[in-house]
Design an enzyme around this catalytic site. Structure first.
Site, mmCIF file in Angstrom:
data_model
loop_
_atom_site.group_PDB
_atom_site.id
_atom_site.type_symbol
_atom_site.label_atom_id
_atom_site.label_comp_id
_atom_site.label_asym_id
_atom_site.label_seq_id
_atom_site.Cartn_x
_atom_site.Cartn_y
_atom_site.Cartn_z
ATOM 1 C CB THR A 27 -0.954 -0.178 1.126
ATOM 2 O OG1 THR A 27 -2.191 -1.751 1.304
ATOM 3 C CG2 THR A 27 -1.794 1.455 1.511
ATOM 4 C CB SER A 74 2.790 -8.021 0.939
ATOM 5 O OG SER A 74 2.370 -7.838 1.548
ATOM 6 C CB THR A 107 0.554 -3.270 6.528
ATOM 7 O OG1 THR A 107 -0.750 -3.776 5.597
ATOM 8 C CG2 THR A 107 0.736 -2.286 6.755
ATOM 9 C CG ASP A 108 -2.313 -7.455 3.740
ATOM 10 O OD1 ASP A 108 -2.248 -6.264 4.665
ATOM 11 O OD2 ASP A 108 -3.138 -8.033 2.494
#
Ligand code: ASP
Length: 342
Positions: A27, A74, A107-108
């Site tokens: 992101t 990710s 971030t995932d």
């Protein structure tokens, strides 16, 4: 002597640390058609040069060497990309004229990559991951400040020998402990048991605790693109043993159970776990709760089931360690000690 042959922009303050920024997508590199949009954007589309251009004050902190390693969301991270990324980090950190590495990431799966690098990077120099919860086009995008803070952390001598770090929302976390805890908030990352290692703000940083467990050069682990297959199965009301039996039949080498509470496992699943362990599958008992630790022979009889307990590692981090430990040829009888150590 190893060195990096890229030109330095002129006019930089002399003697600044040299930091490599490796972009992988996420992101932080996301773009939406509407600045008011913080969801429904496309992740991983903005190139590393544009990310750096958004932070002019980086030139006061470090001399930057930038590379685009990948451009993915990710959620689609793979062991193959992990292997590529880790090899690049190790190669750059081996150079005398690189003082640290920053990785921009989604971030995932950041908590998985951070722990993987914590265990497989072979250097004392800083490796700092960062990310963003809002795309680069959003009002109040958090990526540029997170990137500046990550470079500040990587450029600091205080960040040496700490393993992989995560700089996010002014906090510094250990790659071992950090987890994503919100689907939307800009303070999405926490280290549930120990808390953050320290803070970074306006060019200053402070460490308030240090990393105790062994990492980087102190581990035997190496990343390979063909890591042994380890899958995760959750325990919940009414769970059947179908998933465990199917995975064992498919030839998995390890299973992580995301148990209820203190890693407790539904009686239906306990029998499946015992059968899997008898067939040579290494089973790790973790918890789906989100914080706390899982104690050996606490909520399930590990001695009877043949399972190993994850301690404070969540199921996703447990899977990373189990894959690396299996790849390193760890015999099942030593697996509990691996989880107790790393
Ligand atoms: N799906 C995005 C990713 O992990 C989410 C983010 O970066 O915040 O790449």
């Amino acid at each position: 002597m190893n060195s990096l042959h890229t030109s330095s922009p002129s006019g930089l303050p002399p003697g600044l640390p040299r930091i490599a920024v490796l972009a992988t997508g996420g992101t932080i590199a996301g773009e939406a058609g509407d600045a008011a949009k913080t969801s429904g954007y496309k992740a991983g589309v903005v190139g590393v040069d544009k990310l750096l251009d958004a932070v002019p004050s980086l030139s006061q902190v470090a001399r930057i060497h930038a590379e685009q390693v990948a451009s993915i969301d990710s959620k689609d991270m793979t062991p193959t990309l992990w292997a590529t990324l880790c090899a690049r980090v190790n190669a750059l950190l081996a150079l005398d004229d690189i003082d640290g590495v920053v990785i921009t990431h989604g971030t995932d799966t950041l908590e998985e990559t951070a722990y993987l690098l914590h265990l497989t990077v072979k250097s004392d120099k800083p490796v700092v991951l960062t990310a963003a919860m809002r795309p680069s086009t959003a009002l109040s995008a958090d990526g540029p400040l997170n990137l500046l803070n990550a470079v500040t952390v990587a450029a600091s001598k205080a960040s040496w020998k700490q393993g992989a770090l995560v700089a996010f929302n002014n906090q510094i976390h250990s790659g071992r402990d950090v987890v994503k805890t919100s689907t939307y908030a800009v303070d999405a990352f926490r280290s549930p048991e120990g808390g953050a290692l320290g803070w970074v703000q306006d060019g200053q940083l402070e460490y308030q605790r240090t990393v105790v467990r062994p990492h980087t050069l102190q581990t035997p682990f190496q990343i390979a693109a063909d890591l042994p297959t380890v899958e995760i199965v959750a325990s919940y009301a009414g769970v059947s043993r179908v998933a465990v039996d199917a995975l064992v039949a498919a030839g998995v080498k390890g299973l992580v159970i995301a148990g209820t509470g203190n890693g407790s496992i539904h009686s239906t699943l306990q029998q499946a776990v015992a059968d899997a362990a008898k067939q040579g599958v290494v089973v790790v008992r973790s918890s789906r709760v989100g914080s706390g630790h899982v104690m050996r022979n606490g909520a399930a009889p590990d001695d009877t089931l043949g399972s190993v307990t994850a301690g404070s590692l969540n199921p996703y981090k447990s899977r990373v360690l189990l894959m690396l430990a299996l790849a390193a040829g760890t015999p099942p009888k030593y697996m509990q000690s691996v989880f107790d150590t790393y």
